[in-house]
Design an enzyme around this catalytic site. Structure first.
Site, mmCIF file in Angstrom:
data_model
loop_
_atom_site.group_PDB
_atom_site.id
_atom_site.type_symbol
_atom_site.label_atom_id
_atom_site.label_comp_id
_atom_site.label_asym_id
_atom_site.label_seq_id
_atom_site.Cartn_x
_atom_site.Cartn_y
_atom_site.Cartn_z
ATOM 1 N N LYS A 9 -8.536 5.130 5.899
ATOM 2 C CA LYS A 9 -7.217 4.482 5.785
ATOM 3 C C LYS A 9 -7.080 4.001 4.353
ATOM 4 O O LYS A 9 -7.731 3.038 3.956
ATOM 5 C CB LYS A 9 -7.162 3.308 6.778
ATOM 6 C CG LYS A 9 -5.938 2.431 6.639
ATOM 7 C CD LYS A 9 -5.956 1.332 7.696
ATOM 8 C CE LYS A 9 -5.011 0.220 7.321
ATOM 9 N NZ LYS A 9 -4.974 -0.856 8.326
ATOM 10 N N ARG A 67 -8.178 -1.948 0.776
ATOM 11 C CA ARG A 67 -7.657 -3.307 0.839
ATOM 12 C C ARG A 67 -6.254 -3.293 0.220
ATOM 13 O O ARG A 67 -5.891 -2.342 -0.471
ATOM 14 C CB ARG A 67 -8.539 -4.292 0.048
ATOM 15 C CG ARG A 67 -9.967 -4.426 0.506
ATOM 16 C CD ARG A 67 -10.152 -4.721 1.979
ATOM 17 N NE ARG A 67 -9.379 -5.792 2.555
ATOM 18 C CZ ARG A 67 -9.800 -7.040 2.780
ATOM 19 N NH1 ARG A 67 -11.021 -7.364 2.444
ATOM 20 N NH2 ARG A 67 -9.023 -7.942 3.366
ATOM 21 N N ASP A 69 0.816 -1.214 0.000
ATOM 22 C CA ASP A 69 0.000 0.000 0.000
ATOM 23 C C ASP A 69 0.847 1.260 0.000
ATOM 24 O O ASP A 69 0.395 2.332 0.391
ATOM 25 C CB ASP A 69 -1.040 0.001 1.123
ATOM 26 C CG ASP A 69 -0.435 0.154 2.497
ATOM 27 O OD1 ASP A 69 0.774 -0.096 2.631
ATOM 28 O OD2 ASP A 69 -1.161 0.511 3.442
ATOM 29 N N SER A 103 -11.645 1.558 5.334
ATOM 30 C CA SER A 103 -10.313 1.144 4.900
ATOM 31 C C SER A 103 -10.231 0.651 3.464
ATOM 32 O O SER A 103 -11.160 0.029 2.942
ATOM 33 C CB SER A 103 -9.829 0.022 5.829
ATOM 34 O OG SER A 103 -8.608 -0.522 5.381
ATOM 35 N N ASP A 131 -1.003 -0.687 12.598
ATOM 36 C CA ASP A 131 -1.807 -1.899 12.381
ATOM 37 C C ASP A 131 -0.878 -3.070 12.665
ATOM 38 O O ASP A 131 0.023 -3.371 11.882
ATOM 39 C CB ASP A 131 -2.328 -1.964 10.940
ATOM 40 C CG ASP A 131 -3.177 -3.217 10.699
ATOM 41 O OD1 ASP A 131 -3.365 -4.009 11.648
ATOM 42 O OD2 ASP A 131 -3.646 -3.402 9.553
ATOM 43 N N ASP A 139 -10.018 -4.933 13.210
ATOM 44 C CA ASP A 139 -10.070 -5.269 11.775
ATOM 45 C C ASP A 139 -10.349 -6.772 11.671
ATOM 46 O O ASP A 139 -11.512 -7.188 11.575
ATOM 47 C CB ASP A 139 -8.753 -4.867 11.105
ATOM 48 C CG ASP A 139 -8.658 -5.368 9.668
ATOM 49 O OD1 ASP A 139 -9.659 -5.860 9.130
ATOM 50 O OD2 ASP A 139 -7.572 -5.268 9.048
ATOM 51 N N LYS A 181 -14.161 -2.690 5.963
ATOM 52 C CA LYS A 181 -13.694 -2.980 4.595
ATOM 53 C C LYS A 181 -14.950 -3.337 3.809
ATOM 54 O O LYS A 181 -15.572 -4.366 4.077
ATOM 55 C CB LYS A 181 -12.731 -4.158 4.614
ATOM 56 C CG LYS A 181 -11.399 -3.880 5.314
ATOM 57 C CD LYS A 181 -10.674 -5.193 5.590
ATOM 58 C CE LYS A 181 -9.227 -4.982 5.991
ATOM 59 N NZ LYS A 181 -8.616 -6.239 6.482
ATOM 60 N N GLU A 211 -4.331 -1.071 15.791
ATOM 61 C CA GLU A 211 -5.294 -1.957 15.121
ATOM 62 C C GLU A 211 -4.862 -3.408 15.309
ATOM 63 O O GLU A 211 -3.680 -3.725 15.214
ATOM 64 C CB GLU A 211 -5.312 -1.582 13.630
ATOM 65 C CG GLU A 211 -6.253 -2.403 12.769
ATOM 66 C CD GLU A 211 -6.192 -1.936 11.301
ATOM 67 O OE1 GLU A 211 -5.966 -0.731 11.033
ATOM 68 O OE2 GLU A 211 -6.357 -2.783 10.411
HETATM 69 C C1 2PG Z 1 -5.667 -4.120 6.744
HETATM 70 C C2 2PG Z 1 -5.960 -4.216 5.250
HETATM 71 C C3 2PG Z 1 -5.788 -2.906 4.559
HETATM 72 P P1 2PG Z 1 -5.788 -6.327 3.684
HETATM 73 O O1 2PG Z 1 -5.186 -5.059 7.348
HETATM 74 O O2 2PG Z 1 -5.971 -3.131 7.373
HETATM 75 O O3 2PG Z 1 -4.565 -2.295 4.747
HETATM 76 O O4 2PG Z 1 -5.188 -5.208 4.656
HETATM 77 O O5 2PG Z 1 -6.574 -5.633 2.650
HETATM 78 O O6 2PG Z 1 -4.592 -7.000 3.106
HETATM 79 O O7 2PG Z 1 -6.604 -7.271 4.498
HETATM 80 MG MG MG Z 2 -5.678 -4.378 9.391
#
Ligand code: 2PG
Ligand code: MG
Length: 482
Positions: A436, A414, A251, A412, A286, A360, A385, A335
């Site tokens: 985020k 991904r 990211d 957030s 995180d 999360d 998400k 997080e």
């Molecule tokens: C997280 C997310 C986004 P992922 O853990 O916060 O950064 O990661 O999309 O890989 O689950």
């Molecule tokens: Mg996370």
């Protein structure tokens, strides 16, 4: 002329066509893009995709044919949109978001009420028992919805954009109306500065070290602070680790070869020190602790090839580590400090009230898990998400759930993103306090931040802050309240 305008208005607003295709996300992995047509034009949206997934979230549908895109193709999800979903939605009014989403949920359920458990490889070896679960061949199965969350979400977001156009209002305003929210505010951006964990090839155990410009007066200024700090950090890293230390993770955060959280925090602190904004920037982490939880212990050396097995920590040890880190650095948010099933330590830590504790993987944007976490005070902020919940309507509902509990809300990205900026409008429309979306760098991340930000003279379409003008309220110091 007058006549024809009048006639145009009287044409009932409806979805006339829904067409999906496979595109590639920011990781070069297939995802679903949808073009939804109404009398007003064509509206496009695409589904993001992440690394973390599990049995509690809406699951994306992948083809599983290892010979094509290593099994990651989404042609079945695309077909589901082009055939089943399209048939169900054609003729519907694009402004009726909850009915559109419900039609897709019903369609999914009529076909198959529950997610299907699909085994792609048998359990290989007993030794897998000692690997973190997601590493293990146990996870060579996955839960699969019938239509695919990737199919449903892309349509849901495209329909939402069509609904906004139908009403001739910006997307964020349409979302505000859909959710009954009358307070618009611009969120605090959580900019990734350092990437670690599964996101990067270094030995930093935690997934992201981020900064929150809580002292900015506007989103525009927050973006400037993020960008400047990012570039100061680049200089700090270059000096200490050479330019190859400036390669980036998924990211966009830098991924120098650091081994500890403190080493990372020191770099960030030094970069912040060079900006002149020291008081205005806070730090968020995180931890993504599920990735390095083994049994009841946490292996902070899980990425090291020379792992001696000596750095295993108990949940209690982790609490003490977090306490010390919060005392030594301006950390205001952590997080996933524990494994997604380690509710006891999450509760204990959250109740200390040291910082915002974001759920999360703990919550997986799942209503039941959020309700449990509220009841048990296992965290005090939701990380949403959208592709984990599956539709815009359900996203609106769980944000309400979190707000009713007086939690913070972080919407957030991904790890696999597209240039779709939908979550920017979602944040403003729902007035959540934090967005985020990764580093202040890389197109698919900036697509979101730029959408919130004012970019004068750069676009025929107004960006949100620009559109709101004097009424734009940046969350700033009130960032904990959603
Ligand atoms: C997280 C997310 C986004 P992922 O853990 O916060 O950064 O990661 O999309 O890989 O689950
Ligand atoms: Mg996370």
């Amino acid at each position: 002329m007058l006549m024809s305008n009048h006639m145009k208005k009287s044409v009932p607003s409806m979805i006339t066509k829904v067409k999906a295709r496979q595109i590639l996300d920011s990781r070069g992995i297939p995802t679903v893009e949808v073009d939804l047509y109404t009398n007003k034009g064509m509206f496009r949206a695409s589904a993001p995709s992440g690394a973390s997934s599990g049995m509690y979230e809406a699951i994306e549908l992948r083809d599983g044919d290892k010979g094509t895109y290593l099994g990651n193709g989404v042609s079945r999800a695309v077909r589901n949109v082009n055939e089943k979903i399209s048939e169900a939605l054609i003729g519907m009014d694009p402004t009726l978001q909850s009915q559109i989403d419900q039609a897709m949920i019903d369609l999914d359920r009529t076909e198959k009420k529950e997610s299907q458990l699909v085994f792609t490889r048998p359990l290989l070896h007993f030794s897998n028992l000692f690997l973190p679960l997601r590493e293990s061949a146990f996870w060579e199965f996955f839960f699969q919805g019938e239509l695919g969350a990737n199919a449903i979400l892309a349509v849901s977001m495209a329909a939402c954009k069509a609904g906004a156009a139908e009403k001739e209002v910006p997307l964020y305003k349409h979302i505000a109306v859909l959710s009954g929210n009358t307070n618009l505010s611009l969120p605090i951006p959580a900019f990734t500065l350092l990437s670690g964990g599964k996101y990067a090839g270094n030995f930093l155990p935690v997934k992201q070290i981020m900064i929150l410009p809580i002292g900015a007066r506007q989103f525009e200024e927050a973006l400037q602070m993020g960008s400047e700090t990012y570039h100061h950090l680049k200089a700090v890293i270059s000096k200490k680790y050479g330019t190859d230390g400036c390669s980036v993770g998924e990211d966009g955060g830098f991924a120098p070869s650091i081994t500890s959280i403190r080493e990372g925090l020191d770099l960030v602190k030094e970069a912040i020190g060079r900006t002149g904004y020291s008081e205005k920037l806070k730090i968020a982490i995180d931890v993504d602790a599920t990735e390095f939880c083994i049994g009841t212990k946490y292996d902070l050396d899980f990425k090291s090839p020379n792992n001696s097995g000596q750095n295993f920590k108990s949940g209690e040890d982790m609490i003490n580590i977090y306490k010390d880190l919060c005392a030594d650095y301006p950390i205001v948010s952590i997080e996933d400090p524990f494994d997604k099933e380690d509710w006891e330590h999450a509760k204990h830590f959250s109740n200390l009230g040291i910082c915002q504790v974001v759920g999360d993987d703990l919550l997986m944007s799942n209503t039941k898990r959020i309700e449990r976490a509220v009841q048990e005070s296992a965290c005090n902020a939701l990380l949403l998400k959208v592709n984990q919940i599956g539709t815009v309507t359900e996203a609106i509902e769980i944000v309400k759930l979190a707000k009713d509990a007086h939690w913070g809300v972080v919407i957030s990205q991904r790890s696999g993103e597209t240039e779709d900026a939908f979550i920017a409008d979602l944040c403003v429309g729902l007035a959540v306090s934090q967005i985020k979306a990764g580093a202040p760098c890389r197109g698919e991340r900036l697509a979101k931040y730029n959408q919130v930000h004012t970019l004068p003279h750069n676009s025929q379409l107004l960006r949100i802050e620009e559109d709101l003008g004097d009424q734009a309220v940046y969350v700033g110091d009130d960032w904990r309240l959603s």
